[in-house]
Design an enzyme around this catalytic site. Structure first.
Site, PDB file in Angstrom:
ATOM      1  N   GLU A   1      62.485 -39.215 -15.494  1.00 27.09           N
ATOM      2  CA  GLU A   1      62.846 -39.790 -14.192  1.00 27.09           C
ATOM      3  C   GLU A   1      62.937 -41.313 -14.204  1.00 27.09           C
ATOM      4  OE1 GLU A   1      58.577 -40.545 -14.361  1.00 27.09           O
ATOM      5  OE2 GLU A   1      59.827 -38.856 -14.987  1.00 27.09           O
TER       6      GLU A   1
ATOM      7  N   CYS B   1      54.516 -35.959 -18.598  1.00 23.29           N
ATOM      8  CA  CYS B   1      53.433 -36.847 -19.031  1.00 23.29           C
ATOM      9  C   CYS B   1      52.063 -36.224 -18.739  1.00 23.29           C
ATOM     10  CB  CYS B   1      53.597 -38.232 -18.399  1.00 23.29           C
ATOM     11  SG  CYS B   1      52.628 -39.517 -19.239  1.00 23.29           S
TER      12      CYS B   1
ATOM     13  N   HIS C   1      59.042 -39.567 -19.789  1.00 21.12           N
ATOM     14  CA  HIS C   1      59.391 -39.624 -18.373  1.00 21.12           C
ATOM     15  C   HIS C   1      60.905 -39.619 -18.173  1.00 21.12           C
ATOM     16  CE1 HIS C   1      55.447 -40.658 -16.492  1.00 21.12           C
ATOM     17  NE2 HIS C   1      55.185 -41.065 -17.721  1.00 21.12           N
TER      18      HIS C   1
END
Length: 325
Positions: free
Chosen positions: A250, A137, A248
């Site tokens: 994660e 990001c 993202h």
């Protein structure tokens, strides 16, 4: 490849087979990789809740878990330090993850530290010392900004709280990121909304051409924002082991706040996220850096800090590591 073949086997076999040729020669595998995660100033919402405790920076715990899930340990990299600190840490770790955040301009410790670490990584790789970077990001945007000579090529967009598939570019399957990917991962990414997007700035192919860096990177995939703007979603450097995604990976496994409605939590989104973690940790295995002493290694690890549960306050992150130094 069989859709049922476990991803970890494929990821490890990809290391054995080797990736596409690069300028940098990767050494033998390191089975104790340690990856640095860059910290940053507290966001406005975190500052409002925890600022009175004199915290100077933080790392969302999801980034730490993301790397640990693939077999790496993590060292937090502090902001606003002397050059000697960054030189020491980058020569002790095996890779760098630059996380998402709010601001990277030179008024931010995140931006200054990120630039220093980027330049140190360039020097290492130019000397044949393999050192990978992953940008997520804002980390993606910071890498683009630095590659463009700090001439910001971004444009305002609206891709906040949006889950999307990836639209792959021709030749993506020959890239370092995706050439080892099993067909299950590629098929999911191409057809299902499994990437979690939370950004208000985008980079387009046209802007990269104007910034004169389109020949320095391989654009691997694009996505579309809420208004139909097509932007670059994933790229890798042609020269260095630098990789970045605008989404993202994660979040699907580790962020559960109910304020944002479109973080994908499907089994397939977790499968894909695990692939990205394993890919980058396997890149870090190619670095032979180590701390000068076991005591220094132990004192530097994230294990010395306890995460704070921030999700109960309905914040963006479920857990954060806060730092006062």
């Amino acid at each position: 490849m069989s859709l049922l073949r476990p991803i970890v086997v494929l990821a490890l076999s990809a290391v054995c087979m080797g990736y596409a040729a690069t300028v940098i020669t990767a050494p033998s595998s390191n089975n104790r990789p340690i990856i640095g995660v860059l910290s940053q100033e507290l966001s406005r919402s975190l500052e409002n809740e925890w600022g009175e405790l004199n915290y100077t920076s933080f790392i969302a715990a999801s980034y730490v878990k993301f790397l640990e899930s693939a077999g790496a340990r993590v060292v937090p990299i502090k902001i606003n330090r002397e050059m000697s600190y960054y030189t020491d840490v980058i020569n002790s770790i095996n890779g760098l993850l630059i996380p998402g955040g709010a601001n990277f301009y030179n008024t931010s410790g995140y931006g200054l530290a990120g630039e220093i670490l980027y330049n140190l990584a360039i020097d290492l790789n130019n000397q044949g010392d393999y050192f990978p970077i992953w940008g997520t990001c804002l980390g993606f945007e910071l890498l683009i900004y630095l590659m463009a000579g700090k001439d910001d090529p971004r444009i305002v967009c609206d891709a906040w709280d949006k889950a999307d598939p990836l639209d792959f570019e021709i030749g993506f399957n020959k890239s370092k990121i995706f050439s080892p990917a099993p067909s299950s991962v590629v098929d999911i990414l191409a057809t299902e909304p499994v990437t979690a997007n939370f950004h208000r700035w985008c980079v387009t192919k046209e802007l990269l051409t104007e910034a004169n860096i389109v020949n320095d990177i391989d654009i691997l995939a694009t996505s579309v924002d809420h208004e139909g703007l097509r932007y670059v979603a994933a790229f890798e450097s042609k020269t260095y082991p630098f990789f970045a995604v605008q989404f993202h990976p994660e979040k699907p496994a580790y962020e559960w706040n109910i304020r944002e409605k479109n973080i994908p939590h499907t089994a397939n989104s977790i499968h894909v996220s695990s692939y990205f973690a394993e890919f980058f940790v396997n890149e870090a295995r190619k670095s032979t850096h180590q701390f000068p002493t076991l005591e220094k290694e132990r004192s530097s690890l994230i294990y010395n800090y306890a995460p704070t549960y921030t999700g109960a306050a309905n914040k963006t992150y479920d857990q954060c590591y806060f730092f006062t130094d």
